[in-house]
Design a protein around this motif. Structure first.
Motif, short mmCIF file in Angstrom:
data_model
loop_
_atom_site.label_atom_id
_atom_site.label_comp_id
_atom_site.label_asym_id
_atom_site.label_seq_id
_atom_site.Cartn_x
_atom_site.Cartn_y
_atom_site.Cartn_z
N PHE A 191 8.75 35.98 33.83
CA PHE A 191 8.13 36.56 32.63
C PHE A 191 8.24 38.09 32.69
CE2 PHE A 191 4.13 35.70 29.78
CZ PHE A 191 4.64 36.53 28.81
N LYS A 228 2.73 34.91 22.97
CA LYS A 228 2.18 35.59 24.15
C LYS A 228 3.04 36.81 24.51
CE LYS A 228 0.68 33.05 27.57
NZ LYS A 228 -0.75 33.45 27.72
N HIS A 283 1.47 37.63 35.58
CA HIS A 283 2.34 36.55 35.12
C HIS A 283 3.50 36.32 36.09
CE1 HIS A 283 0.28 35.89 31.37
NE2 HIS A 283 0.35 37.18 31.06
N ILE A 335 3.03 43.09 31.47
CA ILE A 335 3.10 41.68 31.86
C ILE A 335 2.78 41.53 33.34
CG2 ILE A 335 4.69 39.73 32.16
CD1 ILE A 335 6.18 40.83 29.63
#
Length: 276
Positions: free
Chosen positions: A111, A239, A107, A102
């Motif tokens: 997140f 996602k 991001h 991630i």
């Protein structure tokens, strides 16, 4: 509470599995995974509505003990998920793989943190819960079990399957009631969601609470129970799922090299002591 922050320069690169490789993940028909079949037999047999309500009453008082986030995460080094057909690494390795994938994609920091702690609720095993009541795919209880849940044949062993109150499509729920009104099978997802719901933004909370709800976010089942908020946050869960599932490989990042970054990240969002 801040929701974004600059990541360190030159974050380590963590690649997800390629599209052709992804077809091999979550293969429950492969030979040699009797442990997974045995796990789901127990899980599907015992996860009744009454069981879930009793576990919520037992665990959501958060009166077991206090631990630092790191102490809880380090316990996961002793745990290999019996429900996972893809890999047998300790959980902390899986969390680092998820979070680093991630982070490599740039991001927001919340997140990244979600990837790093999303399985922290598996500390329930530390308190004596069997894995079939902690890990594995989740699903609604109190209504008909979908045939899109992994190993649906084992629901024939579940007493709720033969109970007219719980075996219709809607069961105890009303159409469009929203997932927040639905009792999910008990496990680490709901436990951690309840622990984190005042600390993280709503998309992160959806990722934590429903990342194991494959029948919904991957198979498209249970749409009749969802509402507009669920529909708006489904893309966030999907996602997240790509990172949770396709970052798994046999080459985990080295925790010692990353500890300072995650120290700072957890301190920014989480209390110094978690009441578990």
């Amino acid at each position: 509470m801040p929701h974004t922050a600059a990541s360190p320069s030159s974050p380590p690169i963590a690649l997800l599995a390629s599209e052709p490789e992804r077809a091999a993940y979550r293969d429950y028909a492969q030979p040699g995974i009797d442990r997974v079949r045995s796990f789901y037999r127990n899980n599907h047999q015992h996860q009744t509505l009454d069981f879930v309500l009793a576990k919520k009453a037992q665990w959501l008082k958060f009166g077991q003990r206090e631990m630092t986030p790191w102490a809880a995460l380090e316990f996961l080094n002793t745990l290999v998920d019996e429900s996972d057909p893809d890999i047998e690494l300790p959980q902390i390795s899986h969390l680092l793989q998820t979070a680093e994938a991630i982070r490599a994609d740039g991001h927001p920091d919340w997140f990244v943190l979600t990837g790093f702690i999303h399985d922290l609720g598996k500390v329930l095993c530390l308190f004596g819960e069997p894995q079939w009541a902690v890990v594995g795919d989740t699903f609604p209880v109190g209504c008909r079990f979908s045939d899109r849940i992994v190993y649906p044949e084992y629901f024939g062993l579940n007493p709720d399957s033969g109970d007219a109150r719980y075996s219709s499509e809607n069961g105890i729920y009303t159409p469009g009631c929203g997932l927040d009104a639905v009792h999910m099978s008990w496990g680490h997802d709901e436990y951690l969601y309840q622990l984190m719901k005042t600390h993280l933004p709503l998309p992160a909370l959806y990722m934590i609470r429903y990342h194991s709800f494959y029948a919904w976010h991957r198979e498209g089942a249970y749409g009749h129970l969802t509402d507009a908020q669920d529909a708006a946050h489904l893309p966030w869960v999907q996602k997240f799922n790509a990172y949770d599932l396709y970052s798994k490989n046999e080459r985990p990042p080295v925790l010692a090299e990353l500890r300072a970054y995650y120290d700072e990240l957890m301190a920014r969002y989480l209390p110094s002591q978690l009441k578990l």
